[in-house]
Design a protein around this motif. Structure first.
Motif, PDB file in Angstrom:
ATOM      1  N   GLN A 297       0.482  -0.963   0.114  1.00 52.17           N
ATOM      2  CA  GLN A 297       0.099  -0.312   0.032  1.00 52.17           C
ATOM      3  C   GLN A 297       0.923   1.266   0.510  1.00 52.17           C
TER       4      GLN A 297
ATOM      5  N   GLU B  40       3.696   1.379  -1.037  1.00 53.59           N
ATOM      6  CA  GLU B  40       4.675   1.305  -2.829  1.00 53.59           C
ATOM      7  C   GLU B  40       3.268   2.346  -3.552  1.00 53.59           C
ATOM      8  N   VAL B  41       2.168   1.540  -3.596  1.00 48.81           N
ATOM      9  CA  VAL B  41       0.824   2.380  -4.581  1.00 48.81           C
ATOM     10  C   VAL B  41       0.852   3.394  -4.307  1.00 48.81           C
ATOM     11  N   ALA B  42       1.124   4.092  -3.131  1.00 52.82           N
ATOM     12  CA  ALA B  42       0.523   5.931  -2.351  1.00 52.82           C
ATOM     13  C   ALA B  42       2.280   6.203  -3.116  1.00 52.82           C
ATOM     14  N   GLU B  43       3.239   5.524  -3.568  1.00 50.53           N
ATOM     15  CA  GLU B  43       4.565   6.579  -3.721  1.00 50.53           C
ATOM     16  C   GLU B  43       4.210   6.771  -5.622  1.00 50.53           C
ATOM     17  N   ILE B  44       3.791   5.611  -5.834  1.00 49.07           N
ATOM     18  CA  ILE B  44       3.526   5.262  -7.244  1.00 49.07           C
ATOM     19  C   ILE B  44       2.901   6.395  -7.458  1.00 49.07           C
ATOM     20  N   ARG B  45       1.605   6.548  -6.990  1.00 43.70           N
ATOM     21  CA  ARG B  45      -0.103   7.394  -6.829  1.00 43.70           C
ATOM     22  C   ARG B  45       1.236   8.853  -6.735  1.00 43.70           C
ATOM     23  N   GLU B  46       2.000   8.838  -6.036  1.00 46.01           N
ATOM     24  CA  GLU B  46       2.841  10.660  -5.918  1.00 46.01           C
ATOM     25  C   GLU B  46       3.700  10.753  -6.881  1.00 46.01           C
ATOM     26  N   ARG B  47       4.180  10.263  -7.075  1.00 48.61           N
ATOM     27  CA  ARG B  47       5.184  10.202  -8.830  1.00 48.61           C
ATOM     28  C   ARG B  47       3.889  10.352  -9.744  1.00 48.61           C
ATOM     29  N   ALA B  48       3.183   9.672  -9.966  1.00 44.97           N
ATOM     30  CA  ALA B  48       2.250   9.774 -10.721  1.00 44.97           C
ATOM     31  C   ALA B  48       1.654  11.110 -10.962  1.00 44.97           C
ATOM     32  N   ASP B  49       1.017  11.350  -9.600  1.00 44.94           N
ATOM     33  CA  ASP B  49       0.538  12.405  -9.592  1.00 44.94           C
ATOM     34  C   ASP B  49       1.410  13.762 -10.314  1.00 44.94           C
TER      35      ASP B  49
END
Length: 192
Positions: free
Chosen positions: A115, A117-126
């Motif tokens: 979770q 890592e998913v949040a970090e990926i979302r932050e990077r994507a955002d």
């Protein structure tokens, strides 16, 4: 009994012919021989027989005692084995419970990590989307500015030569576009 034998011997003296009654001398010698034989038996043979009997009794009783001792030891060992087996089963159950708890903990940790890592990926994507949007907006502003400048040059009929004035004109035009109300999107037709 001796008296009977003596009487029989006296009668035998009277009746020397009797075969059933032995002569007195033979009777006495036979009795003495029998007595010596019985004495020898009790003096030599009987102690040996008694000794052998005692040894044999001792061996049998010792064997029984050893068997009882071995049986008692075996019973103690069996109880120890059962106790150790019960302890091993308890330990195995505890280990199994610990392993299950650790497994659940590991799963929870992995889930939390996933979770995160998913949040970090979302932050990077955002962040990437924001940067790309800013880049696209800057690119679109530049293109709109160039188009607006070209259009203004054609309308005015002369070329604007000052870069500062060109920039100011483009910025004013874009600011006017940002403030202008946007028309509702027309439905896309088959020719669009």
């Amino acid at each position: 009994m001796l008296h009977t034998l003596i009487l029989a011997a006296e009668e035998g003296a009277e009746h020397e012919d009797s075969v059933l009654v032995p002569p007195l001398a033979e009777l006495i010698v036979g009795l003495l021989a029998f007595g010596l034989l019985v004495g020898f038996f009790f003096w030599k043979v009987y102690p040996q027989v008694r000794k052998t009997y005692a040894e044999r009794t001792e061996r049998i009783e010792g064997g029984l005692k050893r068997a009882e001792t071995a049986q008692a030891e075996a019973q103690v060992l069996l109880e120890q084995y059962r106790s150790q087996l019960a302890e091993a089963r308890t330990e195995a159950a505890r280990i199994r419970e610990d392993a299950q708890a650790q497994g659940r903990q590991i799963v929870e940790e992995l889930r939390a990590q996933a979770q995160q890592e998913v949040a970090e990926i979302r932050e990077r994507a955002d962040a990437t989307l924001v940067a790309e949007r800013a880049q696209v907006v800057a690119s679109v502003r530049r293109e709109i500015g160039e188009i607006a400048l070209e259009l203004a040059t054609r309308i005015v009929g002369r070329e604007l030569e000052n870069d500062a004035s060109q920039r100011q004109l483009v910025d004013d035009f874009i600011a006017g576009l940002d403030e202008a109300p946007r028309p509702a999107a027309a439905p896309a037709g088959p020719g669009a």
